[in-house]
Design an enzyme around this catalytic site. Sequence first.
Site, mmCIF file in Angstrom:
data_model
loop_
_atom_site.group_PDB
_atom_site.id
_atom_site.type_symbol
_atom_site.label_atom_id
_atom_site.label_comp_id
_atom_site.label_asym_id
_atom_site.label_seq_id
_atom_site.Cartn_x
_atom_site.Cartn_y
_atom_site.Cartn_z
ATOM 1 N N LYS A 1 48.264 30.965 41.131
ATOM 2 C CA LYS A 1 49.420 30.389 40.188
ATOM 3 C C LYS A 1 51.101 30.859 39.976
ATOM 4 O O LYS A 1 51.844 30.345 39.622
ATOM 5 C CB LYS A 1 48.243 30.371 38.559
ATOM 6 C CG LYS A 1 47.917 31.435 37.979
ATOM 7 C CD LYS A 1 49.010 31.881 36.867
ATOM 8 C CE LYS A 1 49.019 33.219 35.711
ATOM 9 N NZ LYS A 1 49.595 33.095 34.610
ATOM 10 N N LEU B 1 46.769 44.431 35.155
ATOM 11 C CA LEU B 1 45.142 44.951 35.971
ATOM 12 C C LEU B 1 44.958 43.441 37.336
ATOM 13 O O LEU B 1 44.856 42.951 37.288
ATOM 14 C CB LEU B 1 44.684 43.919 34.061
ATOM 15 C CG LEU B 1 45.247 44.618 33.481
ATOM 16 C CD1 LEU B 1 44.491 43.619 32.100
ATOM 17 C CD2 LEU B 1 45.650 45.664 33.335
ATOM 18 N N ARG B 2 43.337 44.558 38.079
ATOM 19 C CA ARG B 2 42.346 43.995 38.751
ATOM 20 C C ARG B 2 41.243 43.613 38.060
ATOM 21 O O ARG B 2 40.681 44.575 37.435
ATOM 22 C CB ARG B 2 42.272 45.538 39.608
ATOM 23 C CG ARG B 2 43.145 45.867 40.425
ATOM 24 C CD ARG B 2 42.989 46.763 41.240
ATOM 25 N NE ARG B 2 43.261 47.941 40.601
ATOM 26 C CZ ARG B 2 42.420 49.155 40.712
ATOM 27 N NH1 ARG B 2 41.697 48.704 42.063
ATOM 28 N NH2 ARG B 2 42.636 50.545 39.497
ATOM 29 N N ALA C 1 40.112 40.218 56.622
ATOM 30 C CA ALA C 1 40.221 38.253 56.510
ATOM 31 C C ALA C 1 39.182 38.046 55.827
ATOM 32 O O ALA C 1 38.167 38.836 55.873
ATOM 33 C CB ALA C 1 39.881 38.826 58.032
ATOM 34 N N LYS D 1 56.209 42.019 38.101
ATOM 35 C CA LYS D 1 54.633 41.459 38.498
ATOM 36 C C LYS D 1 54.205 40.146 39.822
ATOM 37 O O LYS D 1 53.545 40.067 40.011
ATOM 38 C CB LYS D 1 54.398 41.230 37.100
ATOM 39 C CG LYS D 1 53.572 40.168 36.730
ATOM 40 C CD LYS D 1 51.855 41.534 37.130
ATOM 41 C CE LYS D 1 50.626 40.179 38.181
ATOM 42 N NZ LYS D 1 50.163 40.402 36.168
ATOM 43 N N THR E 1 49.706 31.946 31.013
ATOM 44 C CA THR E 1 50.604 31.442 30.812
ATOM 45 C C THR E 1 49.781 30.162 32.697
ATOM 46 O O THR E 1 50.378 30.245 33.791
ATOM 47 C CB THR E 1 51.651 32.085 31.803
ATOM 48 O OG1 THR E 1 51.361 32.913 32.579
ATOM 49 C CG2 THR E 1 53.100 32.594 30.391
ATOM 50 N N CYS F 1 44.784 34.793 37.991
ATOM 51 C CA CYS F 1 46.129 35.031 38.442
ATOM 52 C C CYS F 1 47.396 34.940 40.135
ATOM 53 O O CYS F 1 47.953 34.224 39.964
ATOM 54 C CB CYS F 1 46.641 36.579 38.835
ATOM 55 S SG CYS F 1 46.176 36.999 36.645
#
Length: 433
Positions: free
Chosen positions: A263, A150-151, A252, A204, A85, A260
């Site tokens: 957007k 998910l990472r 930092a 999410k 998406t 992800c």
Amino acid sequence: MRISVIGCGYLGAVHASAMAELGHEVVGIDVDAAKIAELAAGRPPFFEPGLPEILASATATGRLRFSTDIADAAGADVHFIAVGTPQAAGTHAADLTYVDAAVESLLPHLAEGALVVGKSTVPVGTAARLAARIAEAAPHATLAWNPEFLREGFAVKDTLEPDRLVYGVADDHATSVLDQIYRAAIEAGTPRVVTDYATAELVKVAANAFLATKISFINAMSEIADATGADVTALADAIGHDARIGRRFLNAGVGFGGGCLPKDIRAFTARAEELGRADSLAFLREVDEINLRQRQRVVDLAVEALDGSVHQKRIAVLGVTFKPESDDVRDSPALDVAVQLKGLGAEVIATDPEGIENARRRHPQLDYTTSTREALRGADLVVLVTEWREYRNLDPVETGQLVAAKHVIDGRNVLDAAAWRAAGWTYRGLGRP
């Protein structure tokens, strides 16, 4: 169970492989023939630790196969929608073209009692719209929404051993089917939240918005630290002891990127505007701006380190991916910094363990090398922008023997500043005195 996974990009390929690893019979569907050929041969078309092993294992057992023909999804009990998406051109909104197309292509192939399960990250309200479409065209099937968390770099573990399961459902049948799919995780004690479509969709994007806000908060504090002489790392350690705040994601640096967080928070603000609640998420625009500003800060530090100009200076940029253990360069702060320095006339030599080919396709104007030593050799400035282990572990004395001048910008605040300064380096971090 018999499962189809529609979309075999990053999310879909990992999910299909993991479901087969759990013992389900899986077919992965994608319109990209080249991608399907690679997956069918047991070769992931992207870098993700652990994926080659479970992909090879699952295809060898025959539980996992791949196809470009949506008709091969027929007969599956469950169909996962795992297509992208992306951000729509010319706007911050999410482009739902692929989600809508996936559902439409599935409709003629849905068996009696089939469950369509959305995993793609979508604007709130999408699931209800798709559920109505399925009810109209295939009333014998139902929809659930099961967001992924998910990472990158940990996607296989996050799928096989999730930290939570969220079901957005309209009936008990969908809950029962999802419980069967995730039985191993549930028996292992994974928390499960059963809720409605809208809440599942919001979980999410709200999670991503919170993480982005936390990262941008500490980066904003690093700006104040730079102005006052404070140390943002010590600040993060101190406030991180507060259980209400926590230390994770309070590092930092040059900021977040990838396919992800950037957007998703933009799509979230766009959806809030459509709902007439733009003010509720107005703060996310500042979160985005702070994040992008960090990239410029690194470039400014580079210019400052080289006495006001990087023109014709050799700069070693360590890292091009948006994070370590990934080859993803989408919206990568590291690659953005390299491109900006090149635009200012610097001779940029960029290196990365996994992301060079993806970076080269996007920015062929840069010079690349897979060798860290080659990138460092003769450099007037070293800029660390992706915290790969090999860069964090560089020895400042040995590194000093390779470069032309001992100037380093630590864009992730991961180097031992005292050790590098003791070795004769001019060290600059973000928010570090």
